[in-house]
Write a protein that holds these residues in place. Structure first.
Motif, mmCIF file in Angstrom:
data_model
loop_
_atom_site.group_PDB
_atom_site.id
_atom_site.type_symbol
_atom_site.label_atom_id
_atom_site.label_comp_id
_atom_site.label_asym_id
_atom_site.label_seq_id
_atom_site.Cartn_x
_atom_site.Cartn_y
_atom_site.Cartn_z
ATOM 1 N N ARG A 85 0.832 -1.125 -0.020
ATOM 2 C CA ARG A 85 0.114 -0.108 -0.116
ATOM 3 C C ARG A 85 0.937 1.538 -0.095
ATOM 4 N NH1 ARG A 85 -3.808 -1.454 4.353
ATOM 5 N NH2 ARG A 85 -5.496 -3.334 3.298
ATOM 6 N N ALA A 86 1.829 1.577 0.730
ATOM 7 C CA ALA A 86 2.754 2.772 1.125
ATOM 8 C C ALA A 86 3.835 2.554 -0.543
ATOM 9 C CB ALA A 86 3.765 2.340 2.264
ATOM 10 N N LEU A 87 3.757 1.426 -1.164
ATOM 11 C CA LEU A 87 3.922 2.440 -3.182
ATOM 12 C C LEU A 87 3.305 2.623 -3.669
ATOM 13 C CD1 LEU A 87 6.428 -1.470 -3.121
ATOM 14 C CD2 LEU A 87 7.298 0.987 -2.599
ATOM 15 N N TRP A 88 2.143 1.875 -3.864
ATOM 16 C CA TRP A 88 1.237 2.525 -4.186
ATOM 17 C C TRP A 88 0.670 3.783 -4.426
ATOM 18 C CZ3 TRP A 88 -0.177 0.920 -8.922
ATOM 19 C CH2 TRP A 88 0.966 -0.143 -8.925
ATOM 20 N N MET A 89 0.491 4.482 -3.182
ATOM 21 C CA MET A 89 0.220 5.230 -2.152
ATOM 22 C C MET A 89 0.886 7.016 -3.008
ATOM 23 S SD MET A 89 -3.001 5.633 -0.565
ATOM 24 C CE MET A 89 -3.358 4.936 0.742
ATOM 25 N N PRO A 90 1.959 6.654 -3.210
ATOM 26 C CA PRO A 90 2.046 8.165 -4.400
ATOM 27 C C PRO A 90 2.295 7.838 -5.597
ATOM 28 C CG PRO A 90 4.238 7.079 -2.774
ATOM 29 C CD PRO A 90 2.486 5.888 -2.106
ATOM 30 N N VAL A 91 1.814 6.420 -5.974
ATOM 31 C CA VAL A 91 1.389 6.863 -7.446
ATOM 32 C C VAL A 91 0.037 6.963 -7.774
ATOM 33 C CG1 VAL A 91 0.943 5.011 -9.567
ATOM 34 C CG2 VAL A 91 2.883 4.688 -7.970
ATOM 35 N N ALA A 92 -1.253 6.641 -6.314
ATOM 36 C CA ALA A 92 -1.909 7.696 -6.647
ATOM 37 C C ALA A 92 -2.026 8.825 -7.082
ATOM 38 C CB ALA A 92 -3.259 6.850 -5.380
ATOM 39 N N LEU A 93 -1.246 9.579 -5.994
ATOM 40 C CA LEU A 93 -0.801 10.834 -5.313
ATOM 41 C C LEU A 93 -0.764 11.778 -6.909
ATOM 42 C CD1 LEU A 93 -1.073 13.229 -3.773
ATOM 43 C CD2 LEU A 93 0.736 12.517 -2.906
ATOM 44 N N GLY A 94 0.914 11.002 -8.227
ATOM 45 C CA GLY A 94 0.549 11.505 -9.060
ATOM 46 C C GLY A 94 -0.296 11.516 -10.070
ATOM 47 N N ILE B 1 -2.041 28.886 -9.839
ATOM 48 C CA ILE B 1 -1.326 28.701 -8.948
ATOM 49 C C ILE B 1 -1.135 27.819 -7.881
ATOM 50 C CG2 ILE B 1 1.143 29.272 -7.696
ATOM 51 C CD1 ILE B 1 1.789 28.275 -10.325
ATOM 52 N N GLU B 2 -2.486 28.856 -6.794
ATOM 53 C CA GLU B 2 -3.501 28.947 -5.688
ATOM 54 C C GLU B 2 -3.956 27.568 -5.814
ATOM 55 O OE1 GLU B 2 -3.284 31.808 -7.390
ATOM 56 O OE2 GLU B 2 -1.627 32.811 -6.002
ATOM 57 N N ARG B 3 -5.016 27.549 -6.642
ATOM 58 C CA ARG B 3 -5.871 26.626 -6.842
ATOM 59 C C ARG B 3 -4.759 25.014 -7.551
ATOM 60 N NH1 ARG B 3 -7.585 29.816 -11.221
ATOM 61 N NH2 ARG B 3 -7.283 28.613 -13.015
ATOM 62 N N MET B 4 -4.031 25.063 -8.422
ATOM 63 C CA MET B 4 -3.300 23.561 -8.505
ATOM 64 C C MET B 4 -2.605 23.070 -6.588
ATOM 65 S SD MET B 4 -2.750 22.405 -10.928
ATOM 66 C CE MET B 4 -1.275 20.842 -10.710
ATOM 67 N N SER B 5 -2.093 24.239 -6.107
ATOM 68 C CA SER B 5 -1.135 23.992 -5.051
ATOM 69 C C SER B 5 -2.111 23.839 -4.006
ATOM 70 C CB SER B 5 -0.748 25.178 -3.732
ATOM 71 O OG SER B 5 -1.447 26.171 -3.697
ATOM 72 N N ALA B 6 -4.172 23.917 -4.023
ATOM 73 C CA ALA B 6 -4.770 24.073 -2.480
ATOM 74 C C ALA B 6 -5.324 22.413 -3.402
ATOM 75 C CB ALA B 6 -5.923 24.975 -2.868
ATOM 76 N N SER B 7 -5.487 22.385 -4.537
ATOM 77 C CA SER B 7 -5.741 20.801 -4.990
ATOM 78 C C SER B 7 -5.195 19.873 -5.253
ATOM 79 C CB SER B 7 -6.117 20.647 -6.710
ATOM 80 O OG SER B 7 -6.883 21.765 -7.128
ATOM 81 N N VAL B 8 -3.652 19.698 -5.141
ATOM 82 C CA VAL B 8 -2.583 19.224 -4.645
ATOM 83 C C VAL B 8 -2.805 18.787 -3.302
ATOM 84 C CG1 VAL B 8 -0.287 17.878 -5.103
ATOM 85 C CG2 VAL B 8 -1.882 18.939 -6.931
ATOM 86 N N LEU B 9 -2.568 19.978 -2.656
ATOM 87 C CA LEU B 9 -1.900 20.729 -0.708
ATOM 88 C C LEU B 9 -3.200 19.011 -0.256
ATOM 89 C CD1 LEU B 9 -0.376 20.622 1.699
ATOM 90 C CD2 LEU B 9 -1.576 22.557 1.783
ATOM 91 N N GLY B 10 -4.696 19.632 -0.549
ATOM 92 C CA GLY B 10 -5.504 18.775 -0.437
ATOM 93 C C GLY B 10 -5.956 17.361 -0.687
ATOM 94 N N ALA B 11 -5.726 17.013 -1.785
ATOM 95 C CA ALA B 11 -4.966 15.239 -2.454
ATOM 96 C C ALA B 11 -4.493 14.616 -1.376
ATOM 97 C CB ALA B 11 -4.685 15.576 -3.683
ATOM 98 N N LEU B 12 -2.858 15.115 -0.817
ATOM 99 C CA LEU B 12 -1.760 15.031 -0.118
ATOM 100 C C LEU B 12 -2.877 14.728 1.774
ATOM 101 C CD1 LEU B 12 0.903 13.942 0.403
ATOM 102 C CD2 LEU B 12 1.127 16.451 1.301
ATOM 103 N N LEU B 13 -3.484 15.467 1.831
ATOM 104 C CA LEU B 13 -3.951 15.128 3.342
ATOM 105 C C LEU B 13 -5.175 14.536 3.620
ATOM 106 C CD1 LEU B 13 -4.166 19.591 4.905
ATOM 107 C CD2 LEU B 13 -2.496 17.342 5.114
ATOM 108 N N VAL B 14 -6.032 14.734 2.311
ATOM 109 C CA VAL B 14 -6.989 13.481 2.011
ATOM 110 C C VAL B 14 -6.376 12.089 2.263
ATOM 111 C CG1 VAL B 14 -9.377 12.878 0.796
ATOM 112 C CG2 VAL B 14 -8.953 14.790 1.301
ATOM 113 N N MET B 15 -5.725 11.667 0.965
ATOM 114 C CA MET B 15 -5.085 9.927 0.827
ATOM 115 C C MET B 15 -3.633 9.599 2.625
ATOM 116 S SD MET B 15 -3.842 10.314 -2.807
ATOM 117 C CE MET B 15 -3.522 8.443 -3.439
ATOM 118 N N GLY B 16 -3.777 11.346 2.975
ATOM 119 C CA GLY B 16 -2.840 10.514 4.089
ATOM 120 C C GLY B 16 -3.851 10.063 4.978
#
Length: 96
Positions: A38-47, A67-82
């Motif tokens: 699972r720890a190997l596939w989570m970064p792939v899903a984040l990509g 830039i603000e929308r992209m950073s909010a999208s990716v940071l939020g996705a990182l937190l949700v997946m985390g």
């Protein structure tokens, strides 16, 4: 000359859509991947979420705040997946 946006369209929907995709991707990885990989596939899903965020923000067609929308999208996705990953990690500690 271009006319200014009198009422710019809301762009929060695109950011939240990426968060929903991240939640779905984390659940799919957590359910279908073996616990040791699972720890190997989570970064792939984040990509994949990064690519989805890029496509969604380009589809909106607004350059202001990209830039603000992209950073909010990716940071939020990182937190949700985390948070979902933490849930799956804790559930794997409990013996069934």
């Amino acid at each position: 000359m271009t006319a200014p946006d009198l009422a710019p369209p809301r762009t929060v929907g695109g950011v939240i859509a990426v968060w929903v995709v991240a939640a779905l991707a984390a659940v799919v990885v957590g359910v279908f991947a073996p616990p040791e990989t699972r720890a190997l596939w989570m970064p792939v899903a984040l990509g994949g979420c990064l690519i989805v965020a890029f496509c969604v923000q380009l589809a909106l067609g607004r350059s202001r705040g990209f830039i603000e929308r992209m950073s909010a999208s990716v940071l939020g996705a990182l937190l949700v997946m985390g948070f979902i990953g933490i849930g799956f990690g804790l559930s794997s500690l409990v013996a069934v």
